[in-house]
Design a protein around this motif. Structure first.
Motif, PDB file in Angstrom:
ATOM      1  N   LYS A  17       7.450  -6.030 -12.523  1.00 49.97           N
ATOM      2  CA  LYS A  17       7.741  -7.324 -11.906  1.00 49.97           C
ATOM      3  C   LYS A  17       7.959  -8.391 -12.978  1.00 49.97           C
ATOM      4  O   LYS A  17       8.868  -9.210 -12.888  1.00 49.97           O
ATOM      5  N   ARG A  18       7.148  -8.363 -14.025  1.00 49.71           N
ATOM      6  CA  ARG A  18       7.317  -9.323 -15.129  1.00 49.71           C
ATOM      7  C   ARG A  18       8.633  -9.072 -15.869  1.00 49.71           C
ATOM      8  O   ARG A  18       9.200  -9.996 -16.448  1.00 49.71           O
ATOM      9  N   ALA A  19       9.138  -7.830 -15.819  1.00 48.20           N
ATOM     10  CA  ALA A  19      10.409  -7.498 -16.454  1.00 48.20           C
ATOM     11  C   ALA A  19      11.604  -7.897 -15.581  1.00 48.20           C
ATOM     12  O   ALA A  19      12.747  -7.742 -15.996  1.00 48.20           O
ATOM     13  N   LEU A  23      10.203  -6.346  -5.985  1.00 51.45           N
ATOM     14  CA  LEU A  23       9.086  -5.604  -5.401  1.00 51.45           C
ATOM     15  C   LEU A  23       9.577  -4.449  -4.540  1.00 51.45           C
ATOM     16  O   LEU A  23       8.946  -3.398  -4.482  1.00 51.45           O
ATOM     17  N   LYS A  24      10.720  -4.630  -3.884  1.00 51.96           N
ATOM     18  CA  LYS A  24      11.268  -3.564  -3.053  1.00 51.96           C
ATOM     19  C   LYS A  24      11.593  -2.331  -3.886  1.00 51.96           C
ATOM     20  O   LYS A  24      11.245  -1.207  -3.518  1.00 51.96           O
ATOM     21  N   SER A  25      12.234  -2.526  -5.034  1.00 51.83           N
ATOM     22  CA  SER A  25      12.591  -1.381  -5.870  1.00 51.83           C
ATOM     23  C   SER A  25      11.353  -0.769  -6.532  1.00 51.83           C
ATOM     24  O   SER A  25      11.282   0.455  -6.710  1.00 51.83           O
ATOM     25  N   ALA A  27       8.356  -0.678  -5.152  1.00 55.49           N
ATOM     26  CA  ALA A  27       7.711   0.079  -4.078  1.00 55.49           C
ATOM     27  C   ALA A  27       8.416   1.410  -3.846  1.00 55.49           C
ATOM     28  O   ALA A  27       7.765   2.432  -3.630  1.00 55.49           O
ATOM     29  N   GLU A  28       9.738   1.420  -3.919  1.00 51.35           N
ATOM     30  CA  GLU A  28      10.482   2.667  -3.760  1.00 51.35           C
ATOM     31  C   GLU A  28      10.174   3.634  -4.903  1.00 51.35           C
ATOM     32  O   GLU A  28      10.033   4.832  -4.680  1.00 51.35           O
ATOM     33  N   ASP A  29      10.048   3.116  -6.131  1.00 54.67           N
ATOM     34  CA  ASP A  29       9.701   3.960  -7.276  1.00 54.67           C
ATOM     35  C   ASP A  29       8.350   4.633  -7.084  1.00 54.67           C
ATOM     36  O   ASP A  29       8.165   5.792  -7.458  1.00 54.67           O
ATOM     37  N   LEU A  30       7.390   3.892  -6.529  1.00 56.30           N
ATOM     38  CA  LEU A  30       6.027   4.397  -6.377  1.00 56.30           C
ATOM     39  C   LEU A  30       5.786   5.080  -5.039  1.00 56.30           C
ATOM     40  O   LEU A  30       4.684   5.588  -4.803  1.00 56.30           O
ATOM     41  N   ASN A  31       6.792   5.063  -4.162  1.00 61.24           N
ATOM     42  CA  ASN A  31       6.651   5.638  -2.827  1.00 61.24           C
ATOM     43  C   ASN A  31       5.489   4.988  -2.064  1.00 61.24           C
ATOM     44  O   ASN A  31       4.643   5.658  -1.486  1.00 61.24           O
ATOM     45  N   CYS A  32       5.447   3.657  -2.124  1.00 66.11           N
ATOM     46  CA  CYS A  32       4.461   2.907  -1.355  1.00 66.11           C
ATOM     47  C   CYS A  32       5.209   1.816  -0.593  1.00 66.11           C
ATOM     48  O   CYS A  32       6.402   1.627  -0.786  1.00 66.11           O
ATOM     49  N   SER A  33       4.503   1.107   0.260  1.00 69.57           N
ATOM     50  CA  SER A  33       5.166   0.064   1.035  1.00 69.57           C
ATOM     51  C   SER A  33       5.389  -1.186   0.187  1.00 69.57           C
ATOM     52  O   SER A  33       4.693  -1.427  -0.808  1.00 69.57           O
ATOM     53  N   TYR A  34       6.360  -1.966   0.619  1.00 65.36           N
ATOM     54  CA  TYR A  34       6.638  -3.253  -0.022  1.00 65.36           C
ATOM     55  C   TYR A  34       5.383  -4.113  -0.005  1.00 65.36           C
ATOM     56  O   TYR A  34       5.065  -4.784  -0.981  1.00 65.36           O
ATOM     57  N   LYS A  39       0.945  -7.042  -2.466  1.00 62.97           N
ATOM     58  CA  LYS A  39      -0.482  -7.346  -2.544  1.00 62.97           C
ATOM     59  C   LYS A  39      -0.997  -7.201  -3.970  1.00 62.97           C
ATOM     60  O   LYS A  39      -1.644  -8.108  -4.500  1.00 62.97           O
ATOM     61  N   TRP A  40      -0.683  -6.078  -4.621  1.00 65.77           N
ATOM     62  CA  TRP A  40      -1.197  -5.856  -5.975  1.00 65.77           C
ATOM     63  C   TRP A  40      -0.516  -6.754  -6.993  1.00 65.77           C
ATOM     64  O   TRP A  40      -1.135  -7.162  -7.971  1.00 65.77           O
ATOM     65  N   TRP A  41       0.737  -7.094  -6.783  1.00 65.25           N
ATOM     66  CA  TRP A  41       1.395  -8.038  -7.682  1.00 65.25           C
ATOM     67  C   TRP A  41       0.695  -9.392  -7.620  1.00 65.25           C
ATOM     68  O   TRP A  41       0.390  -9.991  -8.637  1.00 65.25           O
ATOM     69  N   ARG A  42       0.410  -9.857  -6.416  1.00 60.10           N
ATOM     70  CA  ARG A  42      -0.229 -11.165  -6.269  1.00 60.10           C
ATOM     71  C   ARG A  42      -1.652 -11.172  -6.828  1.00 60.10           C
ATOM     72  O   ARG A  42      -2.083 -12.154  -7.431  1.00 60.10           O
TER      73      ARG A  42
END
Length: 64
Positions: A17-19, A23-25, A27-34, A39-42
């Motif tokens: 995210k800092r790069a 968040l959508k992409s 989440a897709e990389d990690l196979n988790c929800s947006y 939540k973890w970014w915030r």
């Protein structure tokens, strides 16, 4: 349903995210929800601790 995020995955969310990645992409990389990635970014962005899960140890809601 997947396993909870590992600390390495949470670090990955923050660094991507800092790069400048969305968040959508991430989440897709990690196979988790947006919403999980958001939540973890915030939490990491604000330097907070996640809210404890379960019943509070004392007080009016501890008996429910």
């Amino acid at each position: 349903m997947r396993e909870p995020l590992t600390e390495a995955e949470k670090d990955y969310i923050e660094e991507q995210k800092r790069a400048g990645k969305t968040l959508k992409s991430i989440a897709e990389d990690l196979n988790c929800s947006y919403w999980t990635a958001r939540k973890w970014w915030r939490i990491r962005r604000d330097g907070r601790e996640p809210a404890p899960r379960g019943r509070p140890p004392e007080g009016p809601l501890s008996i429910y």
